[in-house]
Write a protein that holds these residues in place. Structure first.
Motif, PDB file in Angstrom:
ATOM      1  N   UNK A  43       4.751   6.380  -8.718  1.00 23.81           N
ATOM      2  CA  UNK A  43       3.810   6.492  -9.835  1.00 23.81           C
ATOM      3  C   UNK A  43       3.940   5.333 -10.810  1.00 23.81           C
ATOM      4  N   UNK A  44       5.118   4.731 -10.874  1.00 26.97           N
ATOM      5  CA  UNK A  44       5.363   3.616 -11.792  1.00 26.97           C
ATOM      6  C   UNK A  44       5.119   2.297 -11.061  1.00 26.97           C
ATOM      7  N   UNK A  45       4.261   1.402 -11.569  1.00 24.99           N
ATOM      8  CA  UNK A  45       3.985   0.123 -10.900  1.00 24.99           C
ATOM      9  C   UNK A  45       5.236  -0.738 -10.704  1.00 24.99           C
ATOM     10  N   UNK A  46       6.119  -0.790 -11.715  1.00 22.87           N
ATOM     11  CA  UNK A  46       7.335  -1.596 -11.590  1.00 22.87           C
ATOM     12  C   UNK A  46       8.240  -1.051 -10.495  1.00 22.87           C
ATOM     13  N   UNK A  47       8.316   0.285 -10.393  1.00 28.93           N
ATOM     14  CA  UNK A  47       9.134   0.907  -9.339  1.00 28.93           C
ATOM     15  C   UNK A  47       8.543   0.622  -7.965  1.00 28.93           C
ATOM     16  N   UNK A  48       7.211   0.571  -7.873  1.00 26.52           N
ATOM     17  CA  UNK A  48       6.566   0.276  -6.592  1.00 26.52           C
ATOM     18  C   UNK A  48       6.908  -1.136  -6.126  1.00 26.52           C
ATOM     19  N   UNK A  49       6.882  -2.084  -7.058  1.00 25.00           N
ATOM     20  CA  UNK A  49       7.203  -3.468  -6.679  1.00 25.00           C
ATOM     21  C   UNK A  49       8.680  -3.599  -6.326  1.00 25.00           C
ATOM     22  N   UNK A  50       9.551  -2.853  -7.023  1.00 30.44           N
ATOM     23  CA  UNK A  50      10.969  -2.873  -6.649  1.00 30.44           C
ATOM     24  C   UNK A  50      11.157  -2.340  -5.234  1.00 30.44           C
ATOM     25  N   UNK A  51      10.410  -1.326  -4.884  1.00 36.94           N
ATOM     26  CA  UNK A  51      10.511  -0.750  -3.538  1.00 36.94           C
ATOM     27  C   UNK A  51      10.070  -1.772  -2.483  1.00 36.94           C
ATOM     28  N   UNK A  52       8.975  -2.478  -2.757  1.00 36.98           N
ATOM     29  CA  UNK A  52       8.523  -3.525  -1.837  1.00 36.98           C
ATOM     30  C   UNK A  52       9.587  -4.606  -1.693  1.00 36.98           C
ATOM     31  N   UNK A  53      10.175  -4.997  -2.815  1.00 36.02           N
ATOM     32  CA  UNK A  53      11.201  -6.034  -2.810  1.00 36.02           C
ATOM     33  C   UNK A  53      12.402  -5.616  -1.957  1.00 36.02           C
ATOM     34  N   UNK A  54      12.857  -4.385  -2.138  1.00 34.34           N
ATOM     35  CA  UNK A  54      14.014  -3.904  -1.373  1.00 34.34           C
ATOM     36  C   UNK A  54      13.721  -3.914   0.125  1.00 34.34           C
ATOM     37  N   UNK A  55      12.508  -3.548   0.486  1.00 35.23           N
ATOM     38  CA  UNK A  55      12.138  -3.530   1.902  1.00 35.23           C
ATOM     39  C   UNK A  55      12.154  -4.938   2.493  1.00 35.23           C
ATOM     40  N   UNK A  78       0.823  -1.210   0.000  1.00 38.06           N
ATOM     41  CA  UNK A  78       0.000   0.000   0.000  1.00 38.06           C
ATOM     42  C   UNK A  78       0.861   1.266   0.000  1.00 38.06           C
ATOM     43  N   UNK A  79       1.899   1.272   0.828  1.00 41.84           N
ATOM     44  CA  UNK A  79       2.766   2.449   0.897  1.00 41.84           C
ATOM     45  C   UNK A  79       3.481   2.675  -0.426  1.00 41.84           C
ATOM     46  N   UNK A  80       3.963   1.596  -1.043  1.00 37.56           N
ATOM     47  CA  UNK A  80       4.713   1.731  -2.294  1.00 37.56           C
ATOM     48  C   UNK A  80       3.818   2.218  -3.427  1.00 37.56           C
ATOM     49  N   UNK A  81       2.596   1.736  -3.516  1.00 35.02           N
ATOM     50  CA  UNK A  81       1.704   2.148  -4.601  1.00 35.02           C
ATOM     51  C   UNK A  81       1.282   3.609  -4.464  1.00 35.02           C
ATOM     52  N   UNK A  99       6.167 -13.346 -20.183  1.00 33.33           N
ATOM     53  CA  UNK A  99       7.482 -13.045 -20.746  1.00 33.33           C
ATOM     54  C   UNK A  99       8.231 -11.999 -19.923  1.00 33.33           C
ATOM     55  N   UNK A 100       7.513 -11.218 -19.116  1.00 34.60           N
ATOM     56  CA  UNK A 100       8.155 -10.163 -18.323  1.00 34.60           C
ATOM     57  C   UNK A 100       8.197 -10.512 -16.839  1.00 34.60           C
ATOM     58  N   UNK A 101       7.958 -11.759 -16.494  1.00 32.32           N
ATOM     59  CA  UNK A 101       7.931 -12.153 -15.085  1.00 32.32           C
ATOM     60  C   UNK A 101       9.321 -12.049 -14.463  1.00 32.32           C
ATOM     61  N   UNK A 102       9.382 -11.434 -13.285  1.00 32.47           N
ATOM     62  CA  UNK A 102      10.649 -11.296 -12.572  1.00 32.47           C
ATOM     63  C   UNK A 102      10.809 -12.335 -11.482  1.00 32.47           C
ATOM     64  N   UNK A 103      11.828 -12.153 -10.645  1.00 31.67           N
ATOM     65  CA  UNK A 103      12.083 -13.102  -9.569  1.00 31.67           C
ATOM     66  C   UNK A 103      11.182 -12.787  -8.376  1.00 31.67           C
ATOM     67  N   UNK A 104      10.948 -13.759  -7.492  1.00 34.33           N
ATOM     68  CA  UNK A 104      10.116 -13.488  -6.304  1.00 34.33           C
ATOM     69  C   UNK A 104      10.714 -12.393  -5.436  1.00 34.33           C
ATOM     70  N   UNK A 105       9.876 -11.779  -4.632  1.00 29.61           N
ATOM     71  CA  UNK A 105      10.316 -10.727  -3.722  1.00 29.61           C
ATOM     72  C   UNK A 105      11.109 -11.333  -2.562  1.00 29.61           C
ATOM     73  N   UNK A 106      12.069 -10.552  -2.070  1.00 31.05           N
ATOM     74  CA  UNK A 106      12.838 -10.968  -0.901  1.00 31.05           C
ATOM     75  C   UNK A 106      14.131 -11.670  -1.224  1.00 31.05           C
ATOM     76  N   UNK A 107      14.549 -11.651  -2.502  1.00 31.95           N
ATOM     77  CA  UNK A 107      15.759 -12.381  -2.901  1.00 31.95           C
ATOM     78  C   UNK A 107      16.886 -11.430  -3.290  1.00 31.95           C
ATOM     79  N   UNK A 108      16.626 -10.502  -4.215  1.00 31.75           N
ATOM     80  CA  UNK A 108      17.664  -9.604  -4.735  1.00 31.75           C
ATOM     81  C   UNK A 108      17.103  -8.189  -4.761  1.00 31.75           C
TER      82      UNK A 108
END
Length: 558
Positions: free
Chosen positions: A401-413, A394-397, A463-472
């Motif tokens: 403004x960019x959905x991919x950037x929001x998911x990267x932020x969640x992943x980093x956390x 919720x905080x990241x979204x 085709x654009x699927x990334x790695x699971x969150x919490x790894x890199x």
């Protein structure tokens, strides 16, 4: 520390601690004293500590609270031994925990470090009696009156005891009535997890003898290892114990020690009594009685352990019930109300709580984020990580403004949290209800299925699927955009759906799911209900093995 002691209902003698300045009593799992009785209100009454005095106050309960048989209308100060009644339950109030006849506080058993003493051991045996073989009862040929009295005394007392502490205290009380020459008695039990010997009950004949006794590990281990009751007519001079310091310190003239054997034939502890009276030493007949008592006590200890385990399980069940309520509070209660769009969701954990997760995040500009995730593992740990994920997404979204950037932020956390082997697969579908475009970001999750109004089905964003969150934490996620035409519906799901098992162990599978999605349906709720119905027909009566979650979104037909 004040306590309420059960007099009627529940387990008579059971103690409830009153910790802190306030303790709420009631049926709700988050009460300080949980009373799981239907007639009791969820928050029935409370005990208050004010100015050194304790008060009881009714909290507007249906059936009221009584003190000494009087209904209280306002807070009532409690005096020692006041009787508090709540429906069919009665308690006595004590400013300090009551001490049973055995002289041992039930909730504060002495520690092994304070009582058990290491000493040398010898293998010689003077008197023994095998208690590992089950007998129909005590041999009645020797001193039948004493043995009959022992049977009646122990049976009556142990029959009334449920908790382990009650069983041990009553056993010692009964032995002191049978063996009038006994000066001291104790019960030592072996911890099942650590194997440590822990004194659990102690009784002294002489009042005021509060000194912690020194207990010989030699004697205890000898009885447990051999599974034989031991009699020493003069323990101080018994070569088998090699002048154990604990024996010499107390000038013990005679002692008996009998092992406690559980239903599986394992030694779980000992009962020992000893005397300082040289004129009334224990005899072989006495050892036979103690051996018989130890068999009855062993059964009672087994039953008490089962009872205590049941109480612990009830407490765990209450905690899990509360945890489920808390987890449900993180999930949306209702679907978004967006003109021209419909939503469907379903969540069912395999256990009381689970690691699957979905959410709707309404954003400015007519945008709605539909999130679905699967935390690795199940149970409490997965549920806690799910709660963390909910707030992070919720905080990241909101901030990105960019959905991919929001998911990267969640992943980093999540990576920063150091989750070790835990990871999260997640898919985000960000819907723009103005342009009717949907942006998809996939972090290692199964590709959602897009059903077009024509009935055709395709996997989106694989085709654009990334790695699971919490790894890199440096991973760059990509997004995919699609346009939703009228009648198009997107289905997102966890592997609890695709890997649901039939009674013969077959998996539901993605192919069957795809075929179900292609079937004609009127709207999004009908699609979600059809998927669930098909899965349930497939698994039939097989228990659910994994958390199940579905989230669907679609554009209505004009």
């Amino acid at each position: 520390m004040a306590v309420l002691q059960v007099v009627e209902g529940l387990t008579p003698g059971q103690l409830f601690r009153i910790d802190g300045d306030e303790a709420v009593l009631g049926r709700h799992p988050d009460c300080d004293v949980v009373l799981d009785v239907g007639a009791i209100s969820r928050r029935h009454a409370r005990i208050i500590l004010d100015g050194g005095d304790y008060y009881v106050e009714d909290l507007g309960s249906r059936n009221g609270t009584l003190v000494n048989d009087e209904v209280i209308e306002s807070p009532r100060r409690l005096e020692e031994n006041d009787r508090v009644k709540i429906c069919d339950l009665s308690f006595t109030f004590h400013r300090d925990a009551p001490v049973p006849e055995s002289g041992l506080r039930l909730e504060d058993p002495p520690t092994a470090a304070a009582l058990l003493v290491d000493d040398a051991n010898s293998s010689s045996i003077m008197s023994k009696l095998d208690v590992s073989v089950s007998h129909s009862g005590l041999r009645m040929s020797v001193n039948p009156e004493t043995k009959l009295r022992a049977i009646i005394e122990i049976s009556e007392n142990l029959g009334k005891a449920l908790s382990l502490d009650q069983v041990l205290a009553k056993t010692l009380d009964s032995l002191f009535k049978i063996f009038v020459q006994a000066d001291r008695g104790f019960v030592v039990l072996q911890d099942r997890d650590t194997g440590n010997l822990i004194p659990r009950a102690v009784k002294h004949r002489r009042e005021g003898n509060d000194e912690s006794p020194r207990i010989s590990k030699t004697i205890v281990r000898q009885a447990m290892d051999s599974r034989e009751a031991i009699l020493s007519a003069d323990a101080e001079n018994d070569s088998r114990f090699n002048m154990s310091q604990s024996i010499a310190d107390f000038h013990i003239r005679s002692m008996m020690c009998a092992p406690l054997i559980d239903s599986d034939g394992n030694s779980i502890g000992v009962i020992q009594i000893d005397t300082l009276d040289q004129r009334n030493r224990f005899a072989t007949d006495d050892l036979d009685v103690l051996a018989g008592v130890s068999r009855q006590a062993s059964l009672a200890v087994d039953n008490a352990n089962l009872h205590d385990a049941a109480l612990r399980q009830q407490a765990i069940e209450r905690e899990l019930k509360l945890a489920r309520q808390v987890q449900q509070s993180f999930l949306p209660d209702t679907s978004p109300e967006v003109a021209g769009y419909s939503f469907f969701d379903f969540y069912e954990p395999a256990q009381r709580v689970g690691g699957d997760y979905f959410d709707y995040v309404e954003l400015p500009g007519g945008r709605v984020g539909v999130v679905l995730a699967d935390v690795s593992g199940k149970g409490i740990a997965a549920a806690l990580l799910m709660a963390k994920l909910s707030s992070e997404v919720r905080f990241a979204l909101v901030t990105e403004t960019c959905p991919a950037a929001a998911i990267k932020r969640v992943n980093a956390s999540l990576v920063a949290q150091g989750l070790d082997d835990r990871f999260v697969t997640l898919v985000l579908a960000l819907l723009d209800t103005t342009s009717h475009r949907l942006t998809l970001v996939n972090a290692g999750h199964m590709a959602p299925l897009l059903r077009h109004a024509t009935g055709d089905v395709e996997e989106i964003g694989e085709e654009a699927s990334g790695i699971p969150l919490g790894i890199d934490d440096e991973f760059e996620y990509e997004s995919v955009e699609v346009e939703l035409a009228a009648g198009d519906m997107l289905s997102m799901f966890t592997d609890g759906i695709s890997e649901a098992m039939s009674p013969d162990g077959s998996l539901y599978g993605l192919e069957r799911l795809r075929k179900r999605v292609t079937q004609p349906v009127t709207d999004v709720p009908a699609l979600g209900a059809a998927i669930l119905d098909d899965v349930r027909k497939f698994v039939r009566n097989r228990p659910q093995s994994d958390d199940m979650c579905i989230a669907c979104v679609g554009r209505n037909l004009a």
